[in-house]
Design a protein around this motif. Structure first.
Motif, short mmCIF file in Angstrom:
data_model
loop_
_atom_site.label_atom_id
_atom_site.label_comp_id
_atom_site.label_asym_id
_atom_site.label_seq_id
_atom_site.Cartn_x
_atom_site.Cartn_y
_atom_site.Cartn_z
N GLU A 9 0.84 -1.03 0.06
CA GLU A 9 0.26 0.03 -0.05
C GLU A 9 0.93 1.32 0.06
O GLU A 9 0.74 2.20 -0.68
CB GLU A 9 -0.76 -0.13 1.22
N GLU A 10 2.04 1.16 0.88
CA GLU A 10 2.82 2.41 0.81
C GLU A 10 3.63 2.69 -0.35
O GLU A 10 3.76 3.90 -0.97
CB GLU A 10 3.80 2.31 1.96
N LEU A 11 3.82 1.51 -1.17
CA LEU A 11 4.64 1.61 -2.48
C LEU A 11 3.75 2.00 -3.60
O LEU A 11 4.08 2.87 -4.40
CB LEU A 11 5.49 0.26 -2.73
N LEU A 15 4.45 5.17 -5.57
CA LEU A 15 4.75 5.17 -7.27
C LEU A 15 3.29 5.71 -7.90
O LEU A 15 3.33 5.40 -9.20
CB LEU A 15 4.95 3.70 -7.57
N ASN A 16 2.26 5.83 -7.36
CA ASN A 16 0.98 6.10 -7.89
C ASN A 16 0.44 5.21 -8.57
O ASN A 16 0.10 5.37 -9.82
CB ASN A 16 1.23 7.72 -8.61
N THR A 21 -1.50 -3.70 -9.04
CA THR A 21 -0.22 -3.48 -10.17
C THR A 21 1.01 -3.62 -9.54
O THR A 21 2.13 -4.28 -10.07
CB THR A 21 -0.38 -1.87 -10.80
N VAL A 22 1.17 -3.35 -8.26
CA VAL A 22 2.34 -3.46 -7.42
C VAL A 22 2.66 -4.95 -7.27
O VAL A 22 3.73 -5.40 -7.41
CB VAL A 22 2.38 -2.68 -6.14
N ARG A 27 5.48 -10.04 -8.60
CA ARG A 27 5.42 -11.36 -9.02
C ARG A 27 6.01 -11.47 -10.30
O ARG A 27 6.72 -12.68 -10.67
CB ARG A 27 3.78 -11.65 -9.21
N GLN A 28 6.20 -10.71 -11.47
CA GLN A 28 6.86 -10.74 -12.51
C GLN A 28 8.27 -10.39 -12.72
O GLN A 28 8.93 -10.52 -13.64
CB GLN A 28 6.31 -9.91 -13.45
#
Length: 70
Positions: A9-11, A15-16, A21-22, A27-28
């Motif tokens: 959540e912080e990241l 990164l907006n 998506t994070v 995972r990728q």
């Protein structure tokens, strides 16, 4: 240099990006990620270095002639 571990959540705020998506990027293998037990954390210093590398790569694509060729 003090390290700070960020949650998803912080990241995502930093990164907006959407939290999913994070998770997907982690995972990728696109983001530098740490596993602390079952938790996923991101080292802010490593994320900042990752951002700098991405910016440098983008500049290289835009300006394929580097300074060493001038």
């Amino acid at each position: 240099m003090q390290s700070r571990l960020l949650t998803v959540e912080e990241l995502s705020t930093y990164l907006n990006l959407h939290p999913q998506t994070v998770y997907f990027m982690a995972r990728q293998g696109e983001l530098p990620v740490l596993r602390v037990g079952r938790a996923v954390r991101f080292d802010k210093v490593e994320i900042d270095l990752w951002i700098k590398r991405k910016i440098d790569e983008a500049h290289e694509k835009l300006l394929p002639w580097s300074n060493d060729r001038c």
